[in-house]
Design a protein around this motif. Structure first.
Motif, PDB file in Angstrom:
ATOM      1  N   MET A  79      46.323 -52.352 -55.111  1.00 55.65           N
ATOM      2  CA  MET A  79      47.213 -53.504 -55.216  1.00 55.65           C
ATOM      3  C   MET A  79      46.420 -54.809 -55.157  1.00 55.65           C
ATOM      4  N   PHE A  80      45.402 -54.837 -54.315  1.00 54.46           N
ATOM      5  CA  PHE A  80      44.535 -56.023 -54.282  1.00 54.46           C
ATOM      6  C   PHE A  80      43.756 -56.159 -55.595  1.00 54.46           C
ATOM      7  N   ALA A  81      43.387 -55.025 -56.189  1.00 60.32           N
ATOM      8  CA  ALA A  81      42.691 -55.080 -57.478  1.00 60.32           C
ATOM      9  C   ALA A  81      43.582 -55.695 -58.552  1.00 60.32           C
ATOM     10  N   LEU A  82      44.888 -55.421 -58.491  1.00 59.98           N
ATOM     11  CA  LEU A  82      45.819 -56.058 -59.427  1.00 59.98           C
ATOM     12  C   LEU A  82      45.825 -57.566 -59.233  1.00 59.98           C
ATOM     13  N   ARG A  83      45.820 -57.988 -57.982  1.00 64.03           N
ATOM     14  CA  ARG A  83      45.773 -59.418 -57.698  1.00 64.03           C
ATOM     15  C   ARG A  83      44.480 -60.021 -58.251  1.00 64.03           C
ATOM     16  N   GLU A  84      43.365 -59.313 -58.051  1.00 63.16           N
ATOM     17  CA  GLU A  84      42.083 -59.809 -58.551  1.00 63.16           C
ATOM     18  C   GLU A  84      42.102 -59.917 -60.075  1.00 63.16           C
ATOM     19  N   ALA A  85      42.724 -58.931 -60.722  1.00 64.32           N
ATOM     20  CA  ALA A  85      42.797 -58.967 -62.180  1.00 64.32           C
ATOM     21  C   ALA A  85      43.530 -60.213 -62.664  1.00 64.32           C
ATOM     22  N   ARG A  86      44.604 -60.561 -61.962  1.00 63.42           N
ATOM     23  CA  ARG A  86      45.357 -61.755 -62.337  1.00 63.42           C
ATOM     24  C   ARG A  86      44.503 -63.013 -62.150  1.00 63.42           C
ATOM     25  N   VAL A  87      43.741 -63.057 -61.053  1.00 62.54           N
ATOM     26  CA  VAL A  87      42.890 -64.220 -60.808  1.00 62.54           C
ATOM     27  C   VAL A  87      41.816 -64.333 -61.888  1.00 62.54           C
ATOM     28  N   ARG A 142      36.050 -59.534 -68.868  1.00 62.34           N
ATOM     29  CA  ARG A 142      35.419 -58.291 -68.406  1.00 62.34           C
ATOM     30  C   ARG A 142      35.778 -57.997 -66.960  1.00 62.34           C
ATOM     31  N   ALA A 143      35.719 -59.015 -66.115  1.00 59.79           N
ATOM     32  CA  ALA A 143      36.068 -58.831 -64.700  1.00 59.79           C
ATOM     33  C   ALA A 143      37.541 -58.487 -64.546  1.00 59.79           C
ATOM     34  N   ALA A 144      38.402 -59.125 -65.341  1.00 65.12           N
ATOM     35  CA  ALA A 144      39.837 -58.859 -65.252  1.00 65.12           C
ATOM     36  C   ALA A 144      40.161 -57.429 -65.645  1.00 65.12           C
ATOM     37  N   LEU A 145      39.592 -56.962 -66.747  1.00 65.12           N
ATOM     38  CA  LEU A 145      39.869 -55.598 -67.204  1.00 65.12           C
ATOM     39  C   LEU A 145      39.242 -54.571 -66.257  1.00 65.12           C
ATOM     40  N   GLY A 146      38.101 -54.913 -65.669  1.00 69.93           N
ATOM     41  CA  GLY A 146      37.498 -54.016 -64.681  1.00 69.93           C
ATOM     42  C   GLY A 146      38.369 -53.872 -63.452  1.00 69.93           C
ATOM     43  N   ALA A 147      38.971 -54.971 -63.012  1.00 65.99           N
ATOM     44  CA  ALA A 147      39.883 -54.916 -61.871  1.00 65.99           C
ATOM     45  C   ALA A 147      41.110 -54.082 -62.213  1.00 65.99           C
ATOM     46  N   LEU A 148      41.610 -54.188 -63.430  1.00 65.11           N
ATOM     47  CA  LEU A 148      42.735 -53.347 -63.848  1.00 65.11           C
ATOM     48  C   LEU A 148      42.367 -51.865 -63.791  1.00 65.11           C
ATOM     49  N   ALA A 168      42.624 -50.631 -60.410  1.00 65.60           N
ATOM     50  CA  ALA A 168      44.006 -50.608 -59.923  1.00 65.60           C
ATOM     51  C   ALA A 168      44.755 -49.340 -60.303  1.00 65.60           C
ATOM     52  N   ARG A 169      44.162 -48.462 -61.088  1.00 64.21           N
ATOM     53  CA  ARG A 169      44.888 -47.266 -61.519  1.00 64.21           C
ATOM     54  C   ARG A 169      45.252 -46.361 -60.357  1.00 64.21           C
ATOM     55  N   ASP A 170      44.508 -46.445 -59.256  1.00 62.70           N
ATOM     56  CA  ASP A 170      44.815 -45.625 -58.074  1.00 62.70           C
ATOM     57  C   ASP A 170      46.136 -46.014 -57.422  1.00 62.70           C
ATOM     58  N   VAL A 171      46.748 -47.100 -57.873  1.00 59.12           N
ATOM     59  CA  VAL A 171      47.962 -47.585 -57.239  1.00 59.12           C
ATOM     60  C   VAL A 171      49.114 -46.586 -57.360  1.00 59.12           C
ATOM     61  N   LEU A 172      49.046 -45.698 -58.331  1.00 65.37           N
ATOM     62  CA  LEU A 172      50.125 -44.734 -58.547  1.00 65.37           C
ATOM     63  C   LEU A 172      49.854 -43.385 -57.885  1.00 65.37           C
ATOM     64  N   GLU A 173      48.700 -43.222 -57.280  1.00 60.90           N
ATOM     65  CA  GLU A 173      48.357 -41.956 -56.646  1.00 60.90           C
ATOM     66  C   GLU A 173      49.041 -41.828 -55.282  1.00 60.90           C
ATOM     67  N   ALA A 215      56.060 -49.359 -63.878  1.00 58.05           N
ATOM     68  CA  ALA A 215      56.542 -50.603 -64.476  1.00 58.05           C
ATOM     69  C   ALA A 215      55.791 -51.809 -63.919  1.00 58.05           C
ATOM     70  N   GLU A 216      55.543 -51.822 -62.600  1.00 57.73           N
ATOM     71  CA  GLU A 216      54.782 -52.932 -62.006  1.00 57.73           C
ATOM     72  C   GLU A 216      53.368 -52.970 -62.556  1.00 57.73           C
ATOM     73  N   LEU A 217      52.745 -51.787 -62.650  1.00 49.78           N
ATOM     74  CA  LEU A 217      51.379 -51.718 -63.166  1.00 49.78           C
ATOM     75  C   LEU A 217      51.330 -52.224 -64.605  1.00 49.78           C
ATOM     76  N   ASP A 218      52.288 -51.794 -65.422  1.00 48.71           N
ATOM     77  CA  ASP A 218      52.337 -52.256 -66.813  1.00 48.71           C
ATOM     78  C   ASP A 218      52.575 -53.767 -66.884  1.00 48.71           C
ATOM     79  N   GLY A 219      53.437 -54.272 -66.000  1.00 57.40           N
ATOM     80  CA  GLY A 219      53.717 -55.699 -65.993  1.00 57.40           C
ATOM     81  C   GLY A 219      52.496 -56.527 -65.653  1.00 57.40           C
ATOM     82  N   HIS A 220      51.738 -56.080 -64.663  1.00 57.58           N
ATOM     83  CA  HIS A 220      50.514 -56.805 -64.305  1.00 57.58           C
ATOM     84  C   HIS A 220      49.512 -56.763 -65.456  1.00 57.58           C
ATOM     85  N   ARG A 221      49.387 -55.596 -66.082  1.00 60.32           N
ATOM     86  CA  ARG A 221      48.458 -55.492 -67.213  1.00 60.32           C
ATOM     87  C   ARG A 221      48.868 -56.451 -68.332  1.00 60.32           C
TER      88      ARG A 221
END
Length: 241
Positions: free
Chosen positions: A115-123, A131-137, A140-145, A160-166
């Motif tokens: 979840m923090f990685a999603l925040r970092e991706a947005r920043v 590159r940094a944004a896509l790496g953070a995304l 963030a894939r572990d968010v659904l595990e 849906a949240e993960l897709d929205g952030h992406r």
């Protein structure tokens, strides 16, 4: 009082909840610091949604102070997550990244770290660092595990949240066509109203919105939806926070 505020915040017809929340914090007894920390955290989020950013920041700081004093770890981590978003909203991007890093250090939950990685991706996307944004995304894939260490408040994070952030990250990077395809379908949930606003803004920027302009209830959603119809945005203008 915290439970009441959460209930009211979830109702579609609720408006101007921030005044009640601020009053609740001011009048709450000081004999239970953990309960007060949770109340301050909820108030900070409500004020953030209402675009009362200075007050939101102040209540987040209060929640962090009280949660550390009372050793209420779950609320401390949640407040760090909220604070990362709030500082991003007011363009304090380096500060937001520092808060996210602190949150990652403070938790052992893989879901929360994601979840923090999603925040970092947005920043990073706001900074134009693709590159940094896509790496953070990717992180963030572990968010659904499944994660037995995840706190109870992590229930809302789903596909849906993960897709929205992406989609928001792609829009911030100026990749509007990809963003338009990435936004999740509207499921009517109130807490996803900002996602609906960002989707509307992106489609309108592409000239692909047909029909009347939607009405958004929350101030943050209305802010996310603003822009000039029919004009492809620059990277700065397409930023959805």
């Amino acid at each position: 009082m915290t439970a009441l505020l959460i209930d009211l915040d979830g109702r579609a017809d609720t408006t101007n909840l921030g005044d009640l929340a601020v009053q609740a914090v001011r009048q709450a007894p000081r004999d239970d610091l953990a309960a007060l920390a949770e109340l301050a955290e909820v108030t900070g989020w409500i004020l953030f949604e209402e675009e009362r950013q200075a007050e939101a920041h102040a209540h987040n700081l209060l929640a962090l102070h009280l949660s550390r004093q009372s050793n209420f770890h779950d609320v401390e981590i949640l407040t760090l997550l909220n604070s990362t978003f709030q500082r991003t909203r007011v363009n304090k991007l380096r500060e937001a990244l520092a808060l996210a890093a602190r949150g990652v250090e403070r938790t052992t939950s893989t879901k929360v770290r994601a979840m923090f990685a999603l925040r970092e991706a947005r920043v990073y996307s706001r900074m134009g660092l693709e590159r940094a944004a896509l790496g953070a995304l990717d992180r963030a894939r572990d968010v659904l595990e499944d994660d037995p260490r995840a706190p109870h408040w992590a229930w809302w994070i789903d596909q849906a949240e993960l897709d929205g952030h992406r989609a928001a990250v792609l829009a911030n990077l100026g990749r509007l066509e990809e963003a338009a395809l990435a936004f999740p379908p509207d499921d009517g949930l109130r807490f996803r109203e900002v996602l609906r606003a960002m989707r509307f803004r992106t489609l309108r920027a592409l000239g692909e919105w047909h029909g009347p302009e939607p009405v958004f209830a929350s101030p943050r959603a209305r802010q996310a939806a603003t822009g000039i119809p029919g004009v492809r945005y620059t990277r700065e203008e397409a930023s959805t926070a």
